[in-house]
Design a protein around this motif. Structure first.
Motif, PDB file in Angstrom:
ATOM      1  N   SER A   1     -78.827 -17.092 -24.534  1.00  0.00           N
ATOM      2  CA  SER A   1     -78.819 -15.860 -23.457  1.00  0.00           C
ATOM      3  C   SER A   1     -79.563 -16.751 -22.397  1.00  0.00           C
ATOM      4  O   SER A   1     -80.506 -17.603 -22.492  1.00  0.00           O
ATOM      5  CB  SER A   1     -79.737 -15.128 -23.696  1.00  0.00           C
TER       6      SER A   1
ATOM      7  N   LYS B   1     -73.176 -19.362 -19.933  1.00  0.00           N
ATOM      8  CA  LYS B   1     -71.992 -19.300 -20.483  1.00  0.00           C
ATOM      9  C   LYS B   1     -71.193 -18.369 -19.889  1.00  0.00           C
ATOM     10  O   LYS B   1     -69.904 -18.595 -19.648  1.00  0.00           O
ATOM     11  CB  LYS B   1     -72.123 -19.035 -22.057  1.00  0.00           C
TER      12      LYS B   1
ATOM     13  N   ASP C   1     -71.770  -9.210 -22.801  1.00  0.00           N
ATOM     14  CA  ASP C   1     -71.982  -8.036 -22.387  1.00  0.00           C
ATOM     15  C   ASP C   1     -71.166  -6.916 -22.418  1.00  0.00           C
ATOM     16  O   ASP C   1     -70.982  -5.668 -22.582  1.00  0.00           O
ATOM     17  CB  ASP C   1     -72.636  -8.381 -21.009  1.00  0.00           C
TER      18      ASP C   1
ATOM     19  N   ARG D   1     -70.319  -5.933 -25.890  1.00  0.00           N
ATOM     20  CA  ARG D   1     -71.263  -4.989 -26.342  1.00  0.00           C
ATOM     21  C   ARG D   1     -71.070  -3.545 -25.752  1.00  0.00           C
ATOM     22  O   ARG D   1     -71.301  -2.724 -26.335  1.00  0.00           O
ATOM     23  CB  ARG D   1     -72.693  -5.565 -26.106  1.00  0.00           C
TER      24      ARG D   1
ATOM     25  N   PHE E   1     -78.832  -6.001 -33.067  1.00  0.00           N
ATOM     26  CA  PHE E   1     -78.765  -7.527 -32.933  1.00  0.00           C
ATOM     27  C   PHE E   1     -79.094  -8.067 -34.335  1.00  0.00           C
ATOM     28  O   PHE E   1     -79.953  -9.250 -34.456  1.00  0.00           O
ATOM     29  CB  PHE E   1     -79.579  -8.292 -31.899  1.00  0.00           C
TER      30      PHE E   1
ATOM     31  N   ARG F   1     -74.440  -8.817 -35.568  1.00  0.00           N
ATOM     32  CA  ARG F   1     -74.125 -10.011 -34.730  1.00  0.00           C
ATOM     33  C   ARG F   1     -72.793 -10.334 -35.453  1.00  0.00           C
ATOM     34  O   ARG F   1     -71.806 -10.710 -34.484  1.00  0.00           O
ATOM     35  CB  ARG F   1     -75.083 -10.962 -34.751  1.00  0.00           C
TER      36      ARG F   1
ATOM     37  N   ASN G   1     -69.820  -8.119 -34.644  1.00  0.00           N
ATOM     38  CA  ASN G   1     -69.485  -8.092 -33.129  1.00  0.00           C
ATOM     39  C   ASN G   1     -68.822  -9.505 -32.855  1.00  0.00           C
ATOM     40  O   ASN G   1     -67.825  -9.268 -32.272  1.00  0.00           O
ATOM     41  CB  ASN G   1     -70.723  -8.289 -32.453  1.00  0.00           C
TER      42      ASN G   1
ATOM     43  N   ILE H   1     -73.155 -14.951 -27.513  1.00  0.00           N
ATOM     44  CA  ILE H   1     -74.125 -15.997 -27.922  1.00  0.00           C
ATOM     45  C   ILE H   1     -73.398 -16.761 -29.482  1.00  0.00           C
ATOM     46  O   ILE H   1     -73.562 -17.738 -29.355  1.00  0.00           O
ATOM     47  CB  ILE H   1     -75.297 -15.170 -28.456  1.00  0.00           C
ATOM     48  N   ALA H   2     -72.958 -15.865 -30.250  1.00  0.00           N
ATOM     49  CA  ALA H   2     -72.496 -16.078 -31.545  1.00  0.00           C
ATOM     50  C   ALA H   2     -73.340 -17.315 -32.100  1.00  0.00           C
ATOM     51  O   ALA H   2     -72.953 -18.541 -32.215  1.00  0.00           O
ATOM     52  CB  ALA H   2     -71.058 -16.785 -31.455  1.00  0.00           C
TER      53      ALA H   2
ATOM     54  N   LYS I   1     -82.322 -11.912 -16.679  1.00  0.00           N
ATOM     55  CA  LYS I   1     -82.591 -10.300 -17.156  1.00  0.00           C
ATOM     56  C   LYS I   1     -83.862 -10.029 -17.573  1.00  0.00           C
ATOM     57  O   LYS I   1     -84.141  -8.680 -18.211  1.00  0.00           O
ATOM     58  CB  LYS I   1     -81.785 -10.085 -18.287  1.00  0.00           C
TER      59      LYS I   1
ATOM     60  N   ASP J   1     -85.829  -9.741 -32.614  1.00  0.00           N
ATOM     61  CA  ASP J   1     -84.724 -10.399 -33.118  1.00  0.00           C
ATOM     62  C   ASP J   1     -83.832 -10.897 -31.774  1.00  0.00           C
ATOM     63  O   ASP J   1     -82.915 -11.130 -31.801  1.00  0.00           O
ATOM     64  CB  ASP J   1     -83.707  -9.597 -33.688  1.00  0.00           C
TER      65      ASP J   1
END
Ligand code: PPS
Length: 581
Positions: free
Chosen positions: A403, A407, A432, A435, A444, A449, A452, A475-476, A513, A526
């Motif tokens: 984060s 990217k 984002d 999500r 998370f 994850r 996702n 993020i992966a 953020k 997490d």
């Protein structure tokens, strides 16, 4: 065998008689059901329609042991390939010996009822060693057996209820009894089956014509359309190619038909199996090629089987087969003579040209011209259409990083640049955005994850399949999930992994953020890089640290890499045409 009109020998038909059909359907209502996998659907179709005669269902344990050991059923009948229903441990808990279970297609349609005679846990490594001669999972058959198939086998007798349904190329999907009937109706006494999982080119046609003339036989391009070797050209394109060359044979002598076979790429053993299958379809002759049903190279770059091993094994069993085996000569093109020659016809010092399937694919991917001597223009046109050069293939650009690594900004920049350059339609699947729209219920946790990322992979694979560019920027954090996505995408197009490797200190200092501060304060749990790991990619195509580059520079680095690797078309020089006014 020459001039044989004995089409195939006895043929099993496992479908229930019409008057008993309703009773079978009724039983299915109370039976425990197993949903057949796509792979199992191919096996069951060929079991039920008799293509796997003399099998009357899935092998018993005794037959299985005998088949893997000796290529024979327990009673001594030649049968080289284990055919079993593989089930999960959870399903095993629901069934007992002598039970009847119902086998359904993925939509729930009742395909067959199975009376269970055997349930056991096979030693799959042993099976791989005995059937394929190796446990190396670069062999596609071994990979399927060890990594994909379920752990428990069931044997038993099948009663067919509904033939598996196909919507594509229905005119070419004749069963063994239909094809036998056709040969009888048309007085076709000698008929050769040509097994293929590739497009057909000039050398193949010449080879087939020679064999047709020699054996005074008709020919059927009996193409495998179940599961073939990973990376093969799909059967839709292949069958369109066959339709374009069928008129190269004298009228009325050659046809196309589809065999829904899940190939095992089992080389010599598979060649024996395929010969028995073609015998069941009523063919009198079967062409066994060099490296027949070959699995490709092993993990040391060597061959699993010798190039003529399949031909030798099948020929050694000729006496037990009711089909004549024809060894396909290997033809090469001699440029100076302008003709194709068999290896032994080459004069000393004469070089024979040949293009392998892999080389052809590479030519097409690079957008280079396929030589006229090799392929028919109609086939090249079809292949060019289905397999465009890399710059026009679907692509997924998968940005991964912490984060705050930059990217999303980079992915946005690349998206805009791709739109400016044109060519592919572009979709952005930013972390984002996903999500919010696809994964709003997910947390998370590791499990969520992964879910996702798999969802992103699924959407990206659909975009890629249809020729678009999917730009993903989650993020992966986990290597294994990224690999899963890579595999999904590489089945349908190009996957490019880009690691946005900005160090965590920089990401944390940026903290756009405010999440890092909250994570440090324990208000978010997490959080990747703080109390949840990030596994950096080991071999990404590109690594970019956005603290070392202006963002516009980073975008150019990505675009340059795409241009250099042929994934983007280089802009054409301006046209020199002068227009008259
Ligand atoms: S993952 O691991 O790939 O599913 O994460 P991803 O969906 O890409 O995360 C999207 C944004 O969620 C914010 N966020 C968190 N990130 C990591 N860990 C925790 N616990 C977390 N909680 C919220 C984060 O800002 C991610 O956006 P980016 O654009 O990466 O900053």
């Amino acid at each position: 065998m020459e001039n044989s009109s004995a089409h195939g020998g006895s043929l099993i038909n496992l479908y229930v008689e019409d008057d008993l059909l309703q009773a079978e359907k009724e039983k299915a209502k109370s039976n425990v059901s197993w949903d057949l996998t796509p792979r199992q659907m191919f096996d069951i179709e060929l079991l039920l329609n008799g293509a796997f005669s003399p099998l009357t269902g899935y092998l018993s344990e005794a037959d299985y042991n005998s088949v893997i050991e000796n290529m024979r059923l327990a009673d001594g009948t030649l049968w080289p390939m284990p055919i079993n229903l593989d089930i999960t441990a959870a399903f095993r808990e629901k069934i007992n010996l002598s039970d009847e279970i119902t086998l359904r297609d993925p939509e729930g349609v009742v395909i067959a009822n199975l009376t269970v005679t055997d349930i056991w846990t096979p030693d799959k490594e042993q099976e791989a060693e005995k059937v394929f001669g190796t446990t190396d999972t670069t062999h596609p058959g071994v990979h399927t057996l060890l990594n994909e198939n379920n752990p428990i086998y069931v044997g038993g007798r099948l009663t067919g209820v509904t033939p598996p349904l196909h919507y594509d190329f229905r005119q070419y999907r004749r069963s063994p009894s239909e094809l036998r009937q056709h040969f009888a109706d048309e007085d076709i006494n000698n008929v050769i089956a040509f097994q293929t999982r590739n497009p057909i080119h000039k050398a193949h046609v010449i080879m087939m014509k020679r064999l047709m003339a020699k054996h005074q036989a008709n020919l059927v391009i009996h193409t495998a359309v179940g599961i073939t070797k990973p990376g093969d050209i799909d059967h839709f394109c292949r069958v369109r190619c066959y339709e374009k060359i069928i008129n190269k044979f004298p009228q009325g002598t050659a046809e196309i038909d589809l065999l829904p076979l899940a190939m095992r790429m089992g080389g010599p053993r598979e060649a024996v199996w395929q010969s028995i299958i073609r015998q069941n379809y009523g063919f009198t002759h079967f062409i066994v090629g060099r490296d027949h049903a070959g699995p490709g190279r092993n993990n040391n770059g060597g061959l699993f089987y010798g190039p003529t091993e399949a031909q030798e094994l099948v020929s050694s069993l000729q006496d037990e087969l009711n089909i004549q085996i024809l060894k396909a000569p290997f033809l090469r093109y001699v440029k100076d003579r302008g003709e194709f020659c068999e290896e032994h016809e080459l004069m000393s010092g004469e070089a024979g040209l040949y293009i392998s399937g892999a080389d052809l694919k590479e030519l097409l991917c690079k957008g280079e011209k396929v030589p006229d001597w090799f392929a028919f223009p109609e086939v090249i046109e079809e292949l060019n259409h289905t397999l465009p050069p890399r710059s026009r293939q679907g692509i997924t650009l998968f940005f991964t990083g912490l984060s705050g690594s930059g990217k999303s900004t980079l992915a946005n920049g690349v998206m805009v640049k791709l739109r400016e350059l044109g060519g592919r339609k572009v979709s952005l699947l930013d972390g984002d955005i996903v999500r919010k729209n696809l994964s709003s219920e997910l947390t998370f946790s590791v499990e969520h994850r992964n879910l996702n990322i798999e969802r992103i992979g699924y959407v990206a694979s659909e975009i890629t399949r249809n020729g678009g560019a999917a730009i993903c920027a989650p993020i992966a954090p986990f290597e294994k999930t990224r690999e899963t996505v890579r595999k999904m995408i590489e089945d349908v197009g190009v996957f490019v992994e880009i690691h946005v490797s900005t160090p965590i200190e920089v990401c944390e200092a940026r903290d756009r953020k405010g999440f890092y501060a909250m994570a440090r304060a324990g208000k978010i749990k997490d959080f990747t890089g703080i109390d949840s790991p990030y596994e950096a990619p080991k071999n990404p195509q590109l690594r970019i640290d956005t603290s070392q580059h202006e963002m516009s520079e980073a975008v150019d680095i990505v675009i340059d890499m795409l241009l250099e690797t042929g994934l983007l078309a280089k802009p054409q020089p301006e046209s020199k045409i002068e227009y008259e006014i």
